[in-house]
Design an enzyme around this catalytic site. Structure first.
Site, PDB file in Angstrom:
ATOM      1  N   SER A  11      -4.414 -16.457  18.264  1.00 38.15           N
ATOM      2  CA  SER A  11      -4.540 -15.648  19.174  1.00 38.15           C
ATOM      3  C   SER A  11      -3.528 -16.117  20.249  1.00 38.15           C
ATOM      4  O   SER A  11      -3.311 -17.293  20.623  1.00 38.15           O
ATOM      5  CB  SER A  11      -5.984 -15.747  19.880  1.00 38.15           C
ATOM      6  OG  SER A  11      -6.906 -15.098  19.034  1.00 38.15           O
ATOM      7  N   HIS A  19      -8.269 -14.786  26.729  1.00 38.39           N
ATOM      8  CA  HIS A  19      -9.476 -15.614  26.110  1.00 38.39           C
ATOM      9  C   HIS A  19      -9.184 -17.085  25.501  1.00 38.39           C
ATOM     10  O   HIS A  19     -10.094 -17.533  25.313  1.00 38.39           O
ATOM     11  CB  HIS A  19     -10.258 -14.613  24.938  1.00 38.39           C
ATOM     12  CG  HIS A  19      -9.350 -14.637  23.766  1.00 38.39           C
ATOM     13  ND1 HIS A  19      -8.646 -13.688  23.336  1.00 38.39           N
ATOM     14  CD2 HIS A  19      -9.308 -15.372  22.523  1.00 38.39           C
ATOM     15  CE1 HIS A  19      -8.199 -13.764  22.232  1.00 38.39           C
ATOM     16  NE2 HIS A  19      -8.476 -14.900  21.771  1.00 38.39           N
ATOM     17  N   ASP A  26      -6.089  -8.605  28.053  1.00 43.27           N
ATOM     18  CA  ASP A  26      -6.431 -10.063  27.461  1.00 43.27           C
ATOM     19  C   ASP A  26      -5.052 -10.841  27.487  1.00 43.27           C
ATOM     20  O   ASP A  26      -4.858 -11.337  26.435  1.00 43.27           O
ATOM     21  CB  ASP A  26      -7.086  -9.972  25.881  1.00 43.27           C
ATOM     22  CG  ASP A  26      -7.523 -11.306  25.553  1.00 43.27           C
ATOM     23  OD1 ASP A  26      -7.776 -12.239  26.393  1.00 43.27           O
ATOM     24  OD2 ASP A  26      -7.537 -11.491  24.239  1.00 43.27           O
TER      25      ASP A  26
END
Length: 496
Positions: free
Chosen positions: A233, A130, A160
């Protein structure tokens, strides 16, 4: 004589007390030694994380992406004017890049920030999918301040995870993966990344929980209270040996900031994904070719199973399992020599097995154990095969109340409208009592009862016969195979 006897008695008591003191002191010392030995494998809280941070920081990177987006004055969002409007000519000139209004539809750029880490000296970098999804340009910044352009090697939406590659004339610092299965709740961990775009930052905490699942099929998250925020992230979660045991992916927060509940995808999942992305540019997961559900206690009782474990097969479409003789209603108890606890465990284990490999699968069928040899297919190819969407049910003619439901017989027209084979048989749930056990177990109007007691039902009499058989056998529940919009699921309903 009495005085000498009394003195001797006092002396003996003193000696006994002295020996007892020596005994308890020795026992206490032994207990301390045993306690220390038992804690020998546990690591005390570090005095500082500075050494670890210095060791791993050269391999951690900040990631900046640039994405081109259409101008809000063009495309479907552009103003729509009726023909002949007095403003039609003005807006046509204004939005026309060649008109007198000049170029008004120039593309805009959107930037995003994230984190990542280098896993090889030749420049492979791991981050979250992402972070780089839909990016036109990707740039990484190293701890030293050096900037390099990165290219996307491959990505996996299921976990992911994305793999990037940068070119460098000199070997790059990198960090190795550790064994996430060895991490215990309470172990110290350190997170590193680019939170909120503030640059390189370190936070520390412990593993709060293991084997967390959020929404993905292959989820295996370590939960940590180390501070993780937006921008972290894709960054690494380290153990105290400087090994990556997780990729920081998500947080649970009512306000978007860290509240001490962060999730890192376990390294044992990530390392397998990155190996495949590096070799093939895509994932290649094993595929068994079955639809399954967990064995609940009521299902186990209805099937006379000794324990509520394994994976219950609800459907066997064309594929490897069907070719090997797998049947709906089988309970998979072992895969490739290892016991199967539940469906999540089986899905992950199958996915981790090489495509094309033949494995032994043990199933419980009709009270007996059978072993099937199944050559696994590739999941990505199977998922690419489109399945027809199911339509809504039409009204059913004939009906009868049973088990808290109003049931009707499934005919050919209804089966076709519901996406089932024209020759499919079963009973359609027309109405359901919301106070019934059937409603509590998730049945709804429009569901189709295809089997009862692992036998097909084509009429209301068939279902009544299965109910009577269950009662006569002393069972408290009856196992039903339910289809909803074509998807199968087993449900155990009370028959008392």
């Amino acid at each position: 004589m009495a005085a000498r006897g009394l003195a001797r008695s006092v002396a003996l008591d003193r000696d006994r007390r002295g020996m007892a003191s020596l005994f308890w002191a020795g026992a206490l010392g032994l207990a301390l030694v045993i306690g220390q030995a038992g804690q020998g494998h546990a690591r005390a809280a570090p005095d500082s994380f500075a050494g670890l941070a210095e060791q791993v920081s050269p391999a951690v990177v900040n990631i900046t992406t640039s994405t081109t987006v259409a101008s809000p004055l063009s495309g479907p969002d552009a103003p729509q004017l009726p023909p002949g409007s007095p403003f039609e000519e003005f807006f046509r000139d204004f939005l026309n890049p060649d008109g007198p209004g000049g170029p008004r539809r120039a593309p805009q750029h959107s930037n995003a920030l994230g984190s990542g880490f280098i896993i090889s000296e030749d420049g492979y970098i791991v981050t979250n999918n992402h972070v780089i999804e839909n990016a036109d340009e990707i740039e990484i910044e190293m701890f030293s301040g050096r900037r390099l352009d990165a290219e996307l090697v491959g990505r996996d939406e299921q976990t992911d995870i994305a793999l990037l590659k940068v070119k460098s004339d000199e070997p790059l610092p990198f960090v190795p993966f550790g064994d996430s299965d060895q991490m215990r709740v309470g172990d110290w961990v350190m997170a590193m990344g680019n939170p909120l775009g503030q640059g390189f930052s370190v936070s520390a905490g412990i593993v709060s929980a293991r084997n967390r699942a959020l929404s993905g099929t292959y989820d295996d998250f370590l939960q940590t209270d180390a501070a993780i925020n937006r921008g972290n992230s894709g960054g690494p979660l380290f153990n105290m040996d400087g090994q990556v045991i997780g990729v920081n992916t998500a947080i649970l927060s009512p306000n978007g900031g860290s509240i001490g509940i962060g999730f890192s995808m376990a390294s044992n999942v990530v390392s397998k994904v990155t190996t495949q992305l590096r070799e093939f540019g895509e994932t290649r997961r094993g595929w068994l070719g079955v639809r399954i559900q967990d064995v609940t206690p009521d299902v186990a009782e209805a099937m006379s199973l000794s324990a509520a474990q394994g994976a219950l097969v609800t459907e066997v479409p064309d594929g490897p399992a069907k070719d090997a003789g797998m049947q709906s209603g089988d309970v998979i108890t072992s895969f490739d020599g290892q016991p199967v606890k539940d469906t999540r465990e089986l899905v992950r284990r199958v996915a981790d097995t090489d495509v094309g490999r033949a494995v032994r699968v043990v199933v419980q069928r009709g009270g007996r154990s059978e072993t099937l040899l199944i050559t696994l297919g590739r999941r990505e190819e199977a998922e690419a095969t489109a399945t027809p969407a199911a339509a809504q049910k039409p009204a059913e003619p004939q009906s009868q109340e049973m088990l808290g439901m109003t049931l009707g017989v499934l005919d050919a027209d209804a089966a076709q409208a519901m996406g089932l084979a024209p020759d499919a048989t079963g009973l359609v749930v027309r109405e359901i009592d919301e106070a019934s056990n059937a409603y509590e177990k998730g049945l709804r109007a429009g569901d189709v009862i295809a089997e009862a007691g692992q036998q097909k039902v084509a009429s209301l009499a068939d279902l009544q016969a299965r109910v009577d058989e269950a009662k006569q056998a002393g069972r408290k529940s009856l196992l039903l195979l339910i289809r909803r919009e074509g998807e199968p699921r087993f449900v155990a309903l009370a028959v008392e």
